[in-house]
Design a protein around this motif. Structure first.
Motif, PDB file in Angstrom:
ATOM      1  N   ARG A  56       0.812  -1.216   0.000  1.00  0.00           N
ATOM      2  CA  ARG A  56       0.000   0.000   0.000  1.00  0.00           C
ATOM      3  C   ARG A  56       0.853   1.278   0.000  1.00  0.00           C
ATOM      4  O   ARG A  56       0.327   2.376   0.175  1.00  0.00           O
ATOM      5  N   LYS A  57       2.175   1.157  -0.180  1.00  0.00           N
ATOM      6  CA  LYS A  57       3.065   2.311  -0.131  1.00  0.00           C
ATOM      7  C   LYS A  57       2.658   3.349  -1.172  1.00  0.00           C
ATOM      8  O   LYS A  57       2.443   3.042  -2.334  1.00  0.00           O
ATOM      9  N   GLY A  58       2.514   4.604  -0.724  1.00  0.00           N
ATOM     10  CA  GLY A  58       2.130   5.686  -1.619  1.00  0.00           C
ATOM     11  C   GLY A  58       0.640   5.903  -1.729  1.00  0.00           C
ATOM     12  O   GLY A  58       0.192   6.812  -2.433  1.00  0.00           O
ATOM     13  N   GLN A  99       0.010  -0.959  -4.948  1.00  0.00           N
ATOM     14  CA  GLN A  99       0.242   0.358  -5.546  1.00  0.00           C
ATOM     15  C   GLN A  99       1.407   0.272  -6.541  1.00  0.00           C
ATOM     16  O   GLN A  99       2.252  -0.625  -6.448  1.00  0.00           O
ATOM     17  N   PRO A 100       1.472   1.179  -7.511  1.00  0.00           N
ATOM     18  CA  PRO A 100       2.557   1.162  -8.497  1.00  0.00           C
ATOM     19  C   PRO A 100       3.929   1.128  -7.824  1.00  0.00           C
ATOM     20  O   PRO A 100       4.181   1.858  -6.863  1.00  0.00           O
ATOM     21  N   GLY A 101       4.785   0.246  -8.318  1.00  0.00           N
ATOM     22  CA  GLY A 101       6.129   0.101  -7.778  1.00  0.00           C
ATOM     23  C   GLY A 101       6.251  -0.915  -6.667  1.00  0.00           C
ATOM     24  O   GLY A 101       7.354  -1.375  -6.369  1.00  0.00           O
ATOM     25  N   SER A 102       5.129  -1.297  -6.051  1.00  0.00           N
ATOM     26  CA  SER A 102       5.188  -2.199  -4.903  1.00  0.00           C
ATOM     27  C   SER A 102       5.584  -3.616  -5.295  1.00  0.00           C
ATOM     28  O   SER A 102       6.270  -4.312  -4.527  1.00  0.00           O
ATOM     29  N   VAL A 103       5.168  -4.079  -6.463  1.00  0.00           N
ATOM     30  CA  VAL A 103       5.483  -5.437  -6.887  1.00  0.00           C
ATOM     31  C   VAL A 103       6.986  -5.606  -7.057  1.00  0.00           C
ATOM     32  O   VAL A 103       7.605  -6.519  -6.490  1.00  0.00           O
ATOM     33  N   GLU A 104       7.599  -4.716  -7.829  1.00  0.00           N
ATOM     34  CA  GLU A 104       9.042  -4.802  -8.043  1.00  0.00           C
ATOM     35  C   GLU A 104       9.803  -4.644  -6.729  1.00  0.00           C
ATOM     36  O   GLU A 104      10.775  -5.364  -6.462  1.00  0.00           O
ATOM     37  N   THR A 143      -4.886   6.499  -6.583  1.00  0.00           N
ATOM     38  CA  THR A 143      -3.500   6.259  -6.176  1.00  0.00           C
ATOM     39  C   THR A 143      -2.835   5.135  -6.948  1.00  0.00           C
ATOM     40  O   THR A 143      -1.640   4.871  -6.752  1.00  0.00           O
ATOM     41  N   TRP A 144      -3.557   4.452  -7.849  1.00  0.00           N
ATOM     42  CA  TRP A 144      -2.942   3.429  -8.690  1.00  0.00           C
ATOM     43  C   TRP A 144      -2.401   4.012  -9.985  1.00  0.00           C
ATOM     44  O   TRP A 144      -1.775   3.300 -10.774  1.00  0.00           O
TER      45      TRP A 144
END
Length: 387
Positions: free
Chosen positions: A317-319, A339-344, A382-383
């Protein structure tokens, strides 16, 4: 609850003479669910539990609900809600449907005697300490405790002066218990269950209180009534059975892990008709060499997903603005995920230290005034990458 207990004094055989020191009979009360076909307890009172001197209706504020329209993922910051009152009157209604009500409260007062005659309640203690007092005895609870209060149990929440207790409250229209897949044919928690009977706490001795013409608020689907009992209902000298208030700490929930990301059912803690409750606790992440620890994007086709974030680093849920005390709603028909970037960013991580409670309902949830008063209206966007 499938676990038999005996507390205080009871006769050797049920429904037989059990006399007080003055020779009079104790008054036996059978408290049972689903008629005579589910869990029950036998309580032995010093006075008649049926002796009432007055009954009257109570005017209560109607907390109006509105549909989740347009269909949005939502974020509520419960720590922004007004604090004060008690655990009955101080509830801020967040969401509800035909099967349940989800509320939040931050209270500092002891509640009146009450019973919810509609269904069981689950109270999760976010912070602070309290004492649940009931006809079954007393139960001390604190941060991380789930507390199950069976329907129609006369009880009150006692809060010490100067203490603030934050709690998430789930009211059902039926009964809450362990998932059936965790139970043997005879009701014992099985070896693959993430908790066992040793983790469960319940009242251990009777709670006797004197008094006459004692008020008890009785809540039903049609409203609230005030019953005035001739004698204090905390007059039970003993009870036995499989129905009583009980507590389980989220910190005693043992997580199930695997080589690749495990789906939410491995976190299931309780079930009730048309809903489940899950616990997310500190655990090792997946150990396949190419595993992605972050959850995958998913659509809740048949359920609304409510997550209450208790404490820790909420990696996926960062960001998003999610913080301790946040409640998110991801409704059926909405695709959501990290949230975008969390997977990587999750790749290579060894574990998580977060605590969260999830309630999945299988009917759509409407929004109460507590949701409208605490909503973060930016959450749905936020996505968007790069924002």
């Amino acid at each position: 609850m499938p676990h038999y207990r005996q507390v205080g004094e009871v006769p050797r055989k049920r429904h037989t003479q059990f006399r007080q020191p003055d020779g009079s009979l104790y008054a036996e009360e059978l408290m049972g669910e689903e008629g005579f076909n589910y869990d029950s307890a036998l309580l032995y009172h010093r006075h008649l539990p049926t002796e009432l001197v007055a009954i009257e209706g109570v005017d209560s504020e109607i907390q109006e609900a509105t549909p989740n329209h347009p269909l949005l993922p939502r974020h509520f910051k419960t720590h922004e809600l007004k604090t004060g009152g008690d655990a009955v009157s101080g509830r801020h209604l967040l969401m509800l449907n035909e099967d349940c009500r989800i509320s939040y409260a931050a209270v500092g007062d002891t509640s009146p005697l009450t019973k919810n005659a509609t269904g069981d309640e689950m109270v999760f203690i976010e912070s602070g300490s309290a004492r649940l007092e009931s006809t079954f005895g007393a139960l001390d609870v604190g941060p991380g405790d789930y507390v199950i209060v069976p329907a129609s149990t006369i009880h009150r929440w006692v809060v010490d002066e100067g203490e603030t207790v934050r709690m998430l409250i789930l009211e059902t229209r039926s009964h809450i218990g362990p998932p059936r897949r965790y139970l043997s044919r005879n009701g014992q928690l099985l070896e693959h269950a993430p908790y066992c009977e040793r983790d469960i706490r319940a009242p251990s001795e009777p709670l006797i209180e004197e008094g006459s013409e004692v008020d008890v608020l009785v809540r039903t689907r049609s409203g609230t009534s005030r019953y005035v009992y001739a004698k204090h209902p905390f007059d039970v000298v003993g009870w036995d059975g499989c129905l009583y208030p009980w507590a389980l700490s989220i910190k005693d929930f043992e997580p199930i892990t695997g080589r690749i990301h495990q789906p939410p059912p491995v976190h299931q803690t309780f079930e009730a008709p048309n809903l489940v409750v899950c616990s997310f606790v500190p655990r090792l992440f997946d150990y396949h060499p190419e595993a992605i620890p972050a959850p995958y994007n998913h659509s809740n086709v048949d359920s609304d997903e409510v997550l209450f974030y208790v404490e820790g680093n909420f990696m996926s849920r960062k960001g998003s603005g999610i913080e301790a005390g946040s409640v998110s709603l991801h409704p059926g028909g909405h695709t959501h995920g990290p949230q975008p970037g969390s997977v990587e960013a999750s790749i290579g991580a060894k574990g998580t230290e977060e605590y969260a409670v999830m309630i999945d309902t299988f009917r759509p949830l409407e929004l109460g005034p507590g949701a409208r008063d605490s909503e973060d209206e930016a959450y749905a966007w936020t996505w968007l990458e790069g924002r």
